[in-house]
Design an enzyme around this catalytic site. Structure first.
Site: not given
Length: 311
Positions: A138, A154-155, A159, A177, A243
């Protein structure tokens, strides 16, 4: 799940089917090809029956020297229940003994006018591509300055919206997707889009858009090697983020280790620009230019010089 059958290679390479038509749906499970020269001499102890058998001029010229009964025996032993097919190259005439054996065992026998070595190379490449290990992830796969960047997270993390901004900046979409990935070599991962959602991008609140229609053919790519993974996650104030960039995180996909960068997401951050710079910086690292290491070396030199001045 059967990926390749004998019928597939008949259609792919336009082979002439001579006999054994009932066996054309046999599965091919390996990309290795056998040239049964030693088997023609009668040694079948280690016969790789599960491979496609390729007979060229060398094998068949030796076969012609055999007595009649030996010819029948050799061809009968070549045709097993596991053999997906037997191919004769260079347009060589198929001997009657092989036709009879193939009809009894339902092993497809085919012909090609192509030279043996060339056909073997083409067939091996085709089978390796089709039989390569595959998985689906995904995420969004984008080509940024020649770097295949797989954006995960995560959904709802953003993205697709980030990918849309990258398209506006002149980069190319491979898949949104769901990204289908196959491993061609030990460290080579090729990403493609499922045919159903090819060139499509889903934006929440807007719906599905066709990237090729909106931005042109130059905004899409059918496949791309995956070399960098960027994982988007919601900013966690209690988490320490890298960083300097000295530590390189890895992500395992199938059997390959891919460089992974975790990017925290919060309002005000221009993710498209950051990902674009990450891809450029990744290219520089592969060319031997590492800004983080250069800074670390300068810092170490500065500390050493400071210690000398104190003395």
């Amino acid at each position: 799940m059967v990926k390749v059958t004998t019928k597939d290679i008949i259609e792919q390479f336009k082979l002439e089917l001579i006999s054994g038509e009932e066996g054309i749906h046999r599965p091919i499970t390996t990309s290795d090809i056998s040239r049964p020269g030693i088997e023609m001499a009668g040694y079948f102890s280690y016969y790789p029956a599960e491979r496609i058998q390729l007979l060229g001029r060398t094998e068949m010229s030796f076969y012609e020297l055999l007595p009649s009964q030996d010819r029948i025996d050799r061809m009968s032993q070549l045709c097993t229940d596991d053999t997906p097919g037997i191919i004769l190259s260079r347009g060589i005439e198929v001997p009657a003994e092989l036709i009879n054996a193939s009809e009894r065992s339902q092993v497809p026998v085919m012909k090609t006018p192509v030279k043996t070595t060339r056909f073997s190379s083409h067939l091996t490449n085709y089978l390796e591509s089709k039989l390569a290990p595959t998985t689906a992830l995904h995420g969004v796969l984008v080509d940024i300055y020649g770097v295949g960047v797989l954006i995960t997270g995560k959904s709802g993390v953003g993205k697709s919206e980030t990918a849309l901004e990258l398209m506006k900046r002149g980069h190319r979409l491979v898949a949104d997707d769901s990204v289908e990935i196959r491993q061609d070599d030990t460290d080579t991962l090729i990403g493609t889009s499922p045919p159903l959602i090819e060139h499509l991008l889903e934006i929440r609140g807007l719906g599905i858009i066709n990237v090729m229609t909106l931005f042109g053919a130059g905004a899409v790519l059918n496949h791309k090697r995956v070399t960098l993974v960027i994982d988007l996650e919601i900013w966690d104030k209690n988490k320490q983020y890298d960083r300097l960039g000295l530590d390189e995180e890895k992500m395992k996909i199938i059997d390959s280790e891919i460089t992974k960068i975790t990017l925290p997401v919060r309002p005000g951050r221009n993710l498209a620009v950051i990902i674009e710079v990450a891809a450029m910086n990744f290219r520089l690292k592969r060319m031997g230019v590492n800004a983080a290491e250069q800074f670390s070396n300068r810092l170490a030199d500065s500390i050493i010089e400071g210690d000398h001045e104190d003395i």
